[in-house]
Design a protein around this motif. Structure first.
Motif, PDB file in Angstrom:
ATOM      1  N   SER A 220      -9.318  48.554  -2.497  1.00  0.00           N
ATOM      2  CA  SER A 220      -9.933  49.456  -1.512  1.00  0.00           C
ATOM      3  C   SER A 220     -10.319  50.737  -2.249  1.00  0.00           C
ATOM      4  O   SER A 220      -9.831  50.978  -3.369  1.00  0.00           O
ATOM      5  N   THR A 221     -11.153  51.543  -1.631  1.00  0.00           N
ATOM      6  CA  THR A 221     -11.544  52.790  -2.301  1.00  0.00           C
ATOM      7  C   THR A 221     -10.330  53.720  -2.476  1.00  0.00           C
ATOM      8  O   THR A 221     -10.213  54.403  -3.480  1.00  0.00           O
ATOM      9  N   GLY A 222      -9.414  53.704  -1.492  1.00  0.00           N
ATOM     10  CA  GLY A 222      -8.213  54.541  -1.588  1.00  0.00           C
ATOM     11  C   GLY A 222      -7.359  54.144  -2.784  1.00  0.00           C
ATOM     12  O   GLY A 222      -6.881  54.997  -3.532  1.00  0.00           O
ATOM     13  N   THR A 223      -7.180  52.838  -2.973  1.00  0.00           N
ATOM     14  CA  THR A 223      -6.377  52.352  -4.102  1.00  0.00           C
ATOM     15  C   THR A 223      -7.076  52.654  -5.419  1.00  0.00           C
ATOM     16  O   THR A 223      -6.450  53.116  -6.379  1.00  0.00           O
TER      17      THR A 223
ATOM     18  N   TYR B 263      -9.336  54.967  -6.190  1.00  0.00           N
ATOM     19  CA  TYR B 263      -9.389  56.379  -6.582  1.00  0.00           C
ATOM     20  C   TYR B 263      -7.998  56.989  -6.802  1.00  0.00           C
ATOM     21  O   TYR B 263      -7.868  57.954  -7.555  1.00  0.00           O
ATOM     22  N   GLY B 264      -6.980  56.390  -6.180  1.00  0.00           N
ATOM     23  CA  GLY B 264      -5.606  56.798  -6.492  1.00  0.00           C
ATOM     24  C   GLY B 264      -5.312  56.491  -7.958  1.00  0.00           C
ATOM     25  O   GLY B 264      -4.751  57.318  -8.684  1.00  0.00           O
TER      26      GLY B 264
ATOM     27  N   TYR C 145      -5.592  63.433   3.797  1.00  0.00           N
ATOM     28  CA  TYR C 145      -5.378  63.798   2.386  1.00  0.00           C
ATOM     29  C   TYR C 145      -5.184  65.311   2.260  1.00  0.00           C
ATOM     30  O   TYR C 145      -5.669  66.080   3.101  1.00  0.00           O
TER      31      TYR C 145
ATOM     32  N   MET D 224     -15.836  59.014  -2.932  1.00  0.00           N
ATOM     33  CA  MET D 224     -15.199  57.864  -2.285  1.00  0.00           C
ATOM     34  C   MET D 224     -16.019  57.382  -1.100  1.00  0.00           C
ATOM     35  O   MET D 224     -16.114  56.172  -0.854  1.00  0.00           O
TER      36      MET D 224
ATOM     37  N   GLU E 272      -9.440  48.789   3.684  1.00  0.00           N
ATOM     38  CA  GLU E 272      -9.872  50.177   3.466  1.00  0.00           C
ATOM     39  C   GLU E 272      -8.971  51.163   4.206  1.00  0.00           C
ATOM     40  O   GLU E 272      -8.593  52.200   3.666  1.00  0.00           O
TER      41      GLU E 272
ATOM     42  N   GLY F 290      -5.603  51.254   2.560  1.00  0.00           N
ATOM     43  CA  GLY F 290      -5.756  51.904   1.251  1.00  0.00           C
ATOM     44  C   GLY F 290      -5.803  53.418   1.374  1.00  0.00           C
ATOM     45  O   GLY F 290      -5.168  54.136   0.605  1.00  0.00           O
ATOM     46  N   LEU F 291      -6.529  53.889   2.373  1.00  0.00           N
ATOM     47  CA  LEU F 291      -6.632  55.346   2.567  1.00  0.00           C
ATOM     48  C   LEU F 291      -5.314  55.940   3.061  1.00  0.00           C
ATOM     49  O   LEU F 291      -4.910  57.017   2.623  1.00  0.00           O
TER      50      LEU F 291
ATOM     51  N   GLN G 111       0.547  58.904  -0.776  1.00  0.00           N
ATOM     52  CA  GLN G 111       0.824  59.058  -2.206  1.00  0.00           C
ATOM     53  C   GLN G 111       0.505  60.486  -2.682  1.00  0.00           C
ATOM     54  O   GLN G 111       1.285  61.102  -3.404  1.00  0.00           O
TER      55      GLN G 111
ATOM     56  N   MET H  27       2.276  53.227  -5.380  1.00  0.00           N
ATOM     57  CA  MET H  27       1.142  52.734  -6.167  1.00  0.00           C
ATOM     58  C   MET H  27       1.282  53.201  -7.613  1.00  0.00           C
ATOM     59  O   MET H  27       0.389  53.814  -8.176  1.00  0.00           O
TER      60      MET H  27
END
Lengths: 107, 169
Positions: free
Chosen positions: A42-45, A47-48, B12, B24, B50, B53-54, B60, B73
């Motif tokens: 995913s984009t979150g993963t 970019y993390g 965030y 992003m 998605e 993930g966000l 995180q 992660m």
């Protein structure tokens, strides 16, 4: 601190950048392709992972004056490439050992 | 979905949002365009991936700001940092928690011996038990948060960033 072993997503991101500099979407597509559709980030993963790799100087942004802010490309640093090589060597050692043991068991 | 995606960015930290949101969002937009021609199942999986993930990414980043590193992660498969030390108060808190658990077990044994198992229906005592468990979990979370908050406020983790020779000043 020993930076290895890497998680699979991070390993695939580094492998993607080992070939050539890429921007975010290109990395996503390449990771999916290299893993034969098994790993979909995913984009979150993504970019993390990119942020941490940037912080640890494993990757860097490609300086492109004309590239827009939302199309920034990334590439491996020498440090990142060295760590990737170490990880690949580690994996090679494990697969070699595994192959030997499996053959020995079958005999 | 893009609006929802942008809303999730408010979870965030502001500094992260300023730095990464535009990029992003552009990647998400490209990925969404790509997924449009796929089946409904794949589209739903994409949306779920998605969103999760966000959410995980936001958590995180907050943990990174509070504790100085990202426990989720993680970069490597097992990222135990040898330089990390729990504060001394953790030992006291863990001892208190352990004592509380032992006391609760002892009390439970005495209650069981007094009333017997068969005479009481489990469902009659369940709401109280669930409430106590929930309360206990809340207290534990509050303690964990307080420890992380104290770590973040004390600025101990920032000492690592000081140039050599300035730590004793």
């Amino acid at each position: 601190m020993d930076p290895l072993p890497l998680t699979e997503p991070v390993l695939l991101v580094l492998l993607s950048l080992a070939e050539q500099p890429r921007h975010g979407y290109s990395i996503l597509k390449d990771v999916e392709q290299v893993s034969r559709g098994r790993v979909k980030l995913s984009t979150g993963t993504l970019y993390g992972a990119l942020r941490r790799l940037l912080d640890d100087a494993w990757i860097e942004r490609v300086a492109e004056d004309e590239s827009p802010r939302d199309r920034r490309a990334y590439r491996l640093t020498p440090r990142g490439r060295r760590n990737l090589q170490l990880e690949v060597q580690r994996l090679k050692h494990i697969t070699k050992l595994a192959a030997l043991r499996i053959v020995r068991k079958e005999v | 979905m893009i609006r929802f995606h942008r809303c999730l960015f408010y979870l965030y930290p502001p500094s992260y949002r300023r730095e990464w949101r535009e990029e992003m969002t552009a990647v998400f937009r490209d990925a969404q365009t790509d997924i449009r021609s796929r089946s409904l199942r794949e589209r739903l999986a994409f949306d779920a991936r998605e969103t999760l993930g966000l959410l995980a990414g936001a958590l995180q980043e907050h943990l990174r700001i509070v504790s100085g590193h990202s426990p989720l992660m993680s970069f490597t498969r097992f990222n135990m940092r040898p330089e990390f030390r729990f504060p001394r108060s953790t030992v006291v808190l863990m001892s208190v928690i352990f004592g509380g658990v032992m006391f609760a077990m002892k009390e439970a044994s005495s209650i069981q011996a007094k009333y017997g198992l068969a005479s009481e229906s489990m469902w009659r005592t369940f709401p109280g038990f669930a409430g106590l468990t929930f309360g206990f979990a809340l207290v534990m979370v509050a303690i964990a948060w307080a420890i992380l908050f104290a770590l973040g406020r004390s600025g101990v983790h920032r000492l690592e960033n000081l140039p050599p020779g300035t730590k004793s000043e």
